[in-house]
Design an enzyme around this catalytic site. Structure first.
Site, PDB file in Angstrom:
ATOM      1  N   GLU A 176       0.871  -1.170   0.000  1.00 39.45           N
ATOM      2  CA  GLU A 176       0.000   0.000   0.000  1.00 39.45           C
ATOM      3  C   GLU A 176       0.909   1.222   0.000  1.00 39.45           C
ATOM      4  O   GLU A 176       1.473   1.585   1.025  1.00 39.45           O
ATOM      5  CB  GLU A 176      -0.919  -0.013   1.223  1.00 39.45           C
ATOM      6  CG  GLU A 176      -1.844  -1.229   1.301  1.00 39.45           C
ATOM      7  CD  GLU A 176      -2.820  -1.309   0.138  1.00 39.45           C
ATOM      8  OE1 GLU A 176      -3.084  -0.271  -0.514  1.00 39.45           O
ATOM      9  OE2 GLU A 176      -3.320  -2.406  -0.148  1.00 39.45           O
TER      10      GLU A 176
ATOM     11  N   CYS B 167      -1.934   9.360   2.667  1.00 37.08           N
ATOM     12  CA  CYS B 167      -1.509   8.816   1.374  1.00 37.08           C
ATOM     13  C   CYS B 167      -2.535   9.036   0.279  1.00 37.08           C
ATOM     14  O   CYS B 167      -2.185   9.074  -0.904  1.00 37.08           O
ATOM     15  CB  CYS B 167      -1.179   7.325   1.505  1.00 37.08           C
ATOM     16  SG  CYS B 167      -2.569   6.312   2.046  1.00 37.08           S
TER      17      CYS B 167
END
Length: 456
Positions: free
Chosen positions: A211, A245
């Site tokens: 991720e 993010c």
């Protein structure tokens, strides 16, 4: 000299091979235990994260713990269904038989968490691993030292090391862990470190879920609901001081609404009152990242903000007007409260500029035009995103969360998380009461013609 974690890994492998983690009842029991433990230690968790970067109880609960609790609740409700064997069709050549797939846990897992949402990005994948029937070695980020310490304390008091263990430390400890043989590795963090993890896993042929991040664009078209678009964009961009993010990294706004957009943006930021002392904002995680962000401003035109207090690590929400794809700030993920605004006249050119760069983790489209929406959704590749909102797709566990290309490999949340820590065994279960003699010797043209006829 790097520490040796072979003992912990061997203990967990022995525990996993005992089949103790496989019964659904055991998995549900551990998920409930995790939730009870987190709830009982909420105050300690709040205090730890506040000491690391002044995150308020409101943000800690809504951005972190609430999402973990939601994942736990969904796993408890559905893990029995997720673990069932799933029937599939059987082709004619295998008659008589039945076919199915059986989910099985991958085994000993390594989860490497991230610092920006230290609880959510550590415990959410752990929930998925527990639901799948794996053991877990968790390596929290060392940057928020207090949260790493409290996670290690809570988990060691709740679970035996052969089932769930927390390893604290920095680069040396992570490097030593990556030298071990795991059955799966789950990493959340930057692209450069993701490459290192991927290379280490490749040596052991270990499957990975990465991720990562990237420069996530937000399209603001000429026919959007401007006030609502700005309200949602400002919240998403400056949540956690931009240290997210999936935050909008930059905005592509149509030239015809650029000035109105910038005015509305400025007003919304002022009204939001982003201050650390009132709990609406957080510190930059450390001095190094603060200095990096300050350097990124360079010679850009600052439309709003731009102040950085090195002593308090407070970086004012900042908007850069008249930005372009050639600017230095557009060459890397910002990961902070700086929002470049790039005007466009031609949507085709704007899309082309996004497509020429690495595939982003997220993309956001603010428009009332269904044709524009469908065009961007079909032409731009990205991990996930939203239309007329930003970041909130991560709160829906029915949507797999993950990247594509350089923004990540694999996904999780809900059943996608269960799948990330599982292998599906494919089984052909053949009956013995009947057998066509077609595949056995002696071969003949008659048999071949029959096979061709059946399979035509």
């Amino acid at each position: 000299m790097n520490p040796d974690y072979s003992l912990i890994v061997s203990q967990q492998r022995a525990f996993f091979n005992s089949n103790a983690t496989k019964p659904v009842a055991f998995r549900v029991q551990q998920l409930r235990k995790l939730k009870v433990t987190l709830q009982a230690n909420e105050q300690a968790l709040m205090e730890a994260i506040d000491s690391d970067f002044k995150k308020s109880e409101f943000d800690t609960y809504t951005n972190e713990l609430m999402l973990v609790y939601s994942d736990i609740n969904e796993a408890i409700r559905n893990v029995k269904k997720w673990t069932r064997k799933k029937r599939t069709r059987t082709n004619l050549i295998n008659f008589p038989a039945k076919s199915y797939v059986i989910p099985e846990p991958l085994g000993v897992s390594l989860i490497i968490g991230a610092w920006n949402y230290p609880y959510q990005l550590s415990f959410a994948p752990m929930v998925a691993a527990i639901a799948a029937g794996c053991t877990v070695i968790l390596k929290p980020s060392e940057l928020p030292a207090a949260t790493s310490k409290i996670m290690a304390k809570i988990m060691s008091e709740t679970f035996p090391q052969e089932y769930i263990a927390v390893v604290e430390g920095s680069v040396a400890e992570t490097t030593a862990l990556l030298e071990q043989k795991f059955d799966t590795i789950f990493f959340t963090g930057s692209v450069p470190v993701g490459r290192i993890v991927y290379q280490a896993a490749a040596k052991q042929l270990t499957p990975v879920t990465l991720e990562l991040g990237g420069k996530s664009p937000a399209f603001v078209t000429e026919n959007c609901n401007l006030n609502m678009s700005v309200k949602r964009l400002v919240w998403a961009k400056f949540l956690n001081a931009g240290q997210t993010c999936i935050a909008p990294d930059y905005v592509l706004v149509h030239q015809s609404v650029k000035h109105a957009f910038l005015d509305a943006l400025t007003e919304e930021i002022r009204q939001s009152d982003f201050k650390i002392e009132n709990g609406n904002y957080v510190q930059i995680i450390n001095e190094r990242n603060g200095e990096r962000l300050a350097a990124l401003l360079g010679q850009n035109t600052i439309h709003f903000g731009g102040t950085y207090n090195r002593e308090t690590r407070y970086f004012e929400p900042t908007v850069l007007a008249d930005s372009s794809f050639d600017d230095s700030i557009m060459q890397e993920e910002i990961f902070g409260p700086i929002l470049p605004v790039i005007a466009y006249n031609d949507l085709s050119e704007a899309i082309r500029n996004v497509k020429e760069r690495p595939k982003p983790l997220s993309c956001y489209i603010f428009t009332s035009d269904s044709q524009i929406k469908q065009r961007i959704l079909s032409e731009v590749s990205f991990g996930g995103g939203a239309v007329n909102d930003a970041i909130m797709h991560v709160s829906n566990s029915h949507l797999p969360f993950g990247g594509v290309g350089e923004s990540g490999i694999g996904s999780y949340h809900g059943i996608a998380g269960f799948n990330a820590f599982s292998h599906y065994k494919s089984i052909l279960d053949k009956s013995t009461w009947f057998e066509l003699n077609l595949k056995y010797s002696p071969h003949s043209l008659k048999k071949l013609n029959f096979i061709k006829k059946v399979l035509r």
